[in-house]
Design an enzyme around this catalytic site. Structure first.
Site, PDB file in Angstrom:
ATOM      1  N   ARG B  57       0.823  -1.214   0.000  1.00  0.00           N
ATOM      2  CA  ARG B  57       0.000   0.000   0.000  1.00  0.00           C
ATOM      3  C   ARG B  57       0.853   1.257   0.000  1.00  0.00           C
ATOM      4  NH1 ARG B  57      -4.981  -1.822   2.818  1.00  0.00           N
ATOM      5  NH2 ARG B  57      -4.673  -4.065   2.773  1.00  0.00           N
ATOM      6  N   LYS B  86      23.636 -10.115  -2.695  1.00  0.00           N
ATOM      7  CA  LYS B  86      25.071 -10.417  -2.835  1.00  0.00           C
ATOM      8  C   LYS B  86      25.880  -9.759  -1.733  1.00  0.00           C
ATOM      9  CE  LYS B  86      24.410 -10.322  -7.830  1.00  0.00           C
ATOM     10  NZ  LYS B  86      24.351  -9.248  -8.832  1.00  0.00           N
ATOM     11  N   ARG B 107      12.192   2.065   2.300  1.00  0.00           N
ATOM     12  CA  ARG B 107      11.648   1.294   3.408  1.00  0.00           C
ATOM     13  C   ARG B 107      12.636   0.180   3.695  1.00  0.00           C
ATOM     14  NH1 ARG B 107       6.272   0.741   5.437  1.00  0.00           N
ATOM     15  NH2 ARG B 107       6.076  -1.069   6.761  1.00  0.00           N
TER      16      ARG B 107
END
Ligand SMILES: [Zn+2]
Lengths: 159, 308
Positions: B57, B86, B107
């Site tokens: 969202r 990696k 985020r």
């Protein structure tokens, strides 16, 4: 003179010719002070430690180091675990400088954040950073990244 | 007041004037957010959207905001498939993406990630949640919702649910303290607001009341903000059911409320709000999630310097 004021640590230890006397260390923190100074590894002279010595302001620890003066980083670290400590530089048996430790506004790369999920505890190319404040009694460190507060047993979290 | 190149990391760095300016800007952009008006305010600009943990969202809300303003979105693909798997550091990833974009939405699962990113980025970082840390755009959209659907000045608000772990509720309280709100905290004893936050609010002359009964609080408030109660916070499922039922918002409960009471919820909800409430004029949680778009548009346009 009252009973508490009589004992003076200097009478229990030989005076030193050149070096540093760290006085008024918060009782119980002497070993952390040695840890900060990387003693015994980084010292060649005689080290004297007094733990729980009575003084005018209650008990205290004292550390004497022969043949060594402290740098700013070391003094900053000591201030975090012992904000009332004094640093006496001894030259030729005399106190040539006496300073209170200065509490820095920010410490960088000195203390490890206690939050395991803090980004400063991952393999990022940054050192841990804390803002330093005091409530008069305790030192309060606040992580610049995750804002977690450390105010107790700071000596256990030194890097 | 200039917001150009400002990192949006924590609500703590925003004064009331700054918040008001962001909310004013969002209000101007709302017709564009709803698609009524077209805009090319951010044409030629690129927003990098880097979500190291999923939050569909929030991500869609940022992407919509950027696209509604005529800008382009560059998404970090799945984290597994990218160089992070990696072992590349966040600092390196940021320094690379910085060269491709005009702002970065981040985020991340670690607390402090946005602060760290800001130290390595020459373009503004917008924190879209870092671990249990900050999520300032959620707070801005909550404030915007309150302003649009009710009023910020002289607000009486009740916050119900998990007040212990909900950091967005914490920063909402701090932000509301700038507006002199009266705050009622409703939660089971296991999930009470941390004492130091209550103390902070009181030291700012904010009236804070604690209770465990929604019925007691509801008659007097303008906004009832419900948050999700997570089952896993309770070792005993029976205890969870008891709490979840006692804090449920139902149409019967709302009969005791002011006619213009607004019910908010950051969504997704579990069973904090009875679906029957959706059809009442009290429900504003779907509007609330839409308001994320104009608020994020405002932030993007301001930090990219397209608006003053
Ligand atoms: Zn930290």
């Amino acid at each position: 003179m009252s009973h508490e004021e009589t004992p003076v640590p200097e009478i229990r230890v030989h005076p030193i010719k050149n070096g540093t006397v760290i006085d008024h260390i918060t009782a119980g923190q002497a070993l952390n002070v040695l840890n900060i100074l990387n003693i015994p590894n980084a010292a060649s002279g005689v080290i004297s430690i007094i733990i729980n010595a009575p003084s005018v302001h209650g008990i205290k620890d004292v550390v004497k180091i022969e043949g060594r003066e402290l740098n700013v980083d070391e003094v900053d670290k000591i201030s975090l675990i012992s904000p009332k400590a004094t640093i006496n530089i001894i030259r030729n048996f005399e106190v040539s400088e006496k300073t209170h430790v200065h509490i820095p506004e920010i410490v960088d790369g000195v203390v490890k954040c206690i939050n395991p999920n803090c980004i400063s505890n991952s393999n990022e190319p940054v050192s841990s950073k804390f803002t330093v404040s005091t409530d008069g009694q305790r030192i309060i460190l606040r992580c610049l990244y995750c804002e977690r507060i450390i105010s107790e047993d700071i000596g256990n979290h030194l890097l | 007041m200039t917001f150009k190149d400002l990192h949006i990391i924590s609500m703590k760095s925003f004064s009331r004037d700054m918040i008001d300016h962001i909310l004013d800007t969002a209000e101007k952009l709302e017709p564009i957010a709803s698609g009524k008006t077209k805009s090319d305010l951010l044409a030629g600009k690129v927003l990098a959207v880097m979500f190291f943990e999923p939050s569909t969202r929030t991500r869609m809300s940022f992407e919509t905001a950027m696209m509604r303003l005529g800008g382009d979105v560059l998404s970090l693909g799945s984290v597994d498939a990218s160089s992070i798997a990696k072992g590349e550091t966040l600092a390196d990833t940021i320094r690379v993406v910085d060269g491709y974009s005009n702002a970065i939405v981040l985020r991340h699962n670690k607390e402090g990630a946005a602060q760290l990113a800001s130290e390595f980025s020459s373009v503004p970082i917008i924190n879209a949640g870092d671990g249990a840390g900050h999520h300032p755009t959620q707070t801005f959209l909550d404030l915007y919702t309150i302003r649009r659907e009710s009023h910020l000045e002289g607000l009486k608000i009740a916050l119900a649910g998990d007040l212990k772990y909900g950091r967005t509720v914490h920063s909402l309280c701090y932000a509301l303290s700038l507006y002199g709100a009266e705050i009622t905290l409703i939660s089971p004893k296991e999930l009470r607001m941390p004492a130091e936050i209550i103390e902070d609010l009181r030291s700012r002359n904010i009236k804070v009341t604690e209770t465990d009964s929604i019925e007691e609080a509801i008659a007097d408030v303008d906004v009832l903000y419900a948050t999700r109660i997570q089952k896993e916070r309770f070792p005993d499922p029976a205890e969870y059911r008891k709490v979840a039922n006692s804090l449920q918002i139902t149409t019967e409960l709302l009969e005791k409320a002011k006619p213009d009471l607004k019910v908010m919820h950051p969504l997704p909800r579990t069973n904090e709000i009875d679906p029957k409430v959706d059809d009442t004029p009290h429900a504003c949680y779907f509007n609330q999630s839409f308001y994320g778009v104009p608020v994020r548009m405002a932030l993007l346009a301001l930090v990219m310097g397209a608006l003053e």
